[in-house]
Design an enzyme around this catalytic site. Structure first.
Site, mmCIF file in Angstrom:
data_model
loop_
_atom_site.group_PDB
_atom_site.id
_atom_site.type_symbol
_atom_site.label_atom_id
_atom_site.label_comp_id
_atom_site.label_asym_id
_atom_site.label_seq_id
_atom_site.Cartn_x
_atom_site.Cartn_y
_atom_site.Cartn_z
ATOM 1 N N TYR A 1 13.768 -33.751 15.101
ATOM 2 C CA TYR A 1 12.742 -33.582 15.820
ATOM 3 C C TYR A 1 11.888 -34.288 17.225
ATOM 4 O O TYR A 1 11.840 -33.529 17.374
ATOM 5 C CB TYR A 1 12.432 -35.386 15.141
ATOM 6 C CG TYR A 1 11.559 -36.824 15.375
ATOM 7 C CD1 TYR A 1 9.749 -35.768 14.589
ATOM 8 C CD2 TYR A 1 11.123 -36.811 16.283
ATOM 9 C CE1 TYR A 1 8.718 -36.405 15.011
ATOM 10 C CE2 TYR A 1 9.765 -37.975 16.761
ATOM 11 C CZ TYR A 1 9.010 -37.370 16.396
ATOM 12 O OH TYR A 1 7.288 -37.758 16.481
ATOM 13 N N LYS B 1 9.250 -31.320 18.694
ATOM 14 C CA LYS B 1 8.768 -31.896 19.666
ATOM 15 C C LYS B 1 8.760 -31.631 21.258
ATOM 16 O O LYS B 1 7.814 -31.280 22.054
ATOM 17 C CB LYS B 1 8.766 -33.998 19.827
ATOM 18 C CG LYS B 1 8.082 -34.384 18.173
ATOM 19 C CD LYS B 1 6.819 -33.848 18.322
ATOM 20 C CE LYS B 1 6.198 -34.516 17.209
ATOM 21 N NZ LYS B 1 4.748 -34.130 16.979
#
Length: 262
Positions: free
Chosen positions: A152, A156
């Site tokens: 994640y 990002k």
């Protein structure tokens, strides 16, 4: 004042949470909104609430984007909001030592590939318009390391960087298309509900999660949506390649705790 009058706006992952709040805010500002989500029923429900169009769109699927582009060949604003943490389903490790390659790729496929495909679509869909704005929803996690959610954080961070590449490319091409990223921290969305629960200790759990936040609270989806409205509007006409954090002061430095009155 309707800041987005006569603007056609597409929002991905808008069936709930931050995306749904952005759809509501854009519609309130006069925009023609297209609510998209891979959960078509969720997209339809939001669209009916605000008087908008909707479409099924899995952002990780290039064929879905091609179909969508045929239906909506010209737009003014795109918010690449759809994303996953990888922690939504059955428990599985997402740390750098034990995460599987398949789980790593699944997160990047939705978050990063989805943003890439969205930006690619938007550039073509905005070329013939007076101006365009692409808003990529990254995360505070894209600016720091997250040991138990490595995929994640990586995805990002890549969105943060790709935003700048898109901004520079559009400027180099002489296109009046801006691209900026937003980096929320703990925003109270349905994603948090399994961790918070509904018992008597809910408030204590919430307080523990935001204990390192100088403002000592979760952010709201409406607060993220308000920043999206600003970036989508002509008020941000000289902003491109920029990043805005919405984190209650975490990245400012949380070592010094503000005094609290009794």
């Amino acid at each position: 004042m309707h800041r987005l009058n006569q603007k056609t706006c597409v929002i991905t992952g808008a069936g709930r949470g931050i995306g749904a709040a952005i759809a509501h805010a854009f519609r309130a500002e006069g925009a023609e909104v297209i609510v998209t989500d891979r959960d078509e029923a969720a997209a339809l429900a939001i669209a009916q609430q605000i008087g908008a169009q909707h479409a099924k769109l899995d952002v990780a699927d290039e064929a879905d984007w091609q179909t969508f582009a045929k239906a909506f060949p010209a737009i003014d604003i795109l918010v690449n909001n759809a994303g996953i943490t990888g922690l939504e389903g059955a428990p599985c490790p997402h740390d750098p030592e034990h995460a599987s390659l398949d789980d790593w790729r699944a997160v990047h496929r939705t978050n990063l590939d989805g943003t890439f495909l969205g930006c690619r679509y938007a550039i073509s869909a905005m070329r013939g318009r007076p101006s365009g704005a692409i808003i990529n929803i990254s995360s505070r996690s894209g600016m720091i390391g997250v040991p138990r959610a490595a995929a994640y954080a990586s995805s990002k961070a890549a969105i943060r960087n790709h935003t700048k590449s898109v901004a520079l490319y559009c400027a180099e091409e002489g296109l009046n298309i801006r691209c900026n990223s937003i980096h929320p921290a703990a925003i109270l969305t349905p994603m948090w509900e399994p961790m918070l629960g509904s018992g008597a200790d809910r408030d204590a759990r919430m307080a523990a999660i935001v204990a390192d936040t100088p403002m000592r609270r979760f952010g709201t989806v409406e607060e993220v949506a308000a920043i999206c409205v600003m970036l989508a509007s002509d008020e941000a006409a000289y902003m491109t390649g920029s990043e805005i954090t919405i984190d209650g002061g975490i990245l400012a430095g949380s070592a010094a705790s503000p005094a609290r009155g009794e």
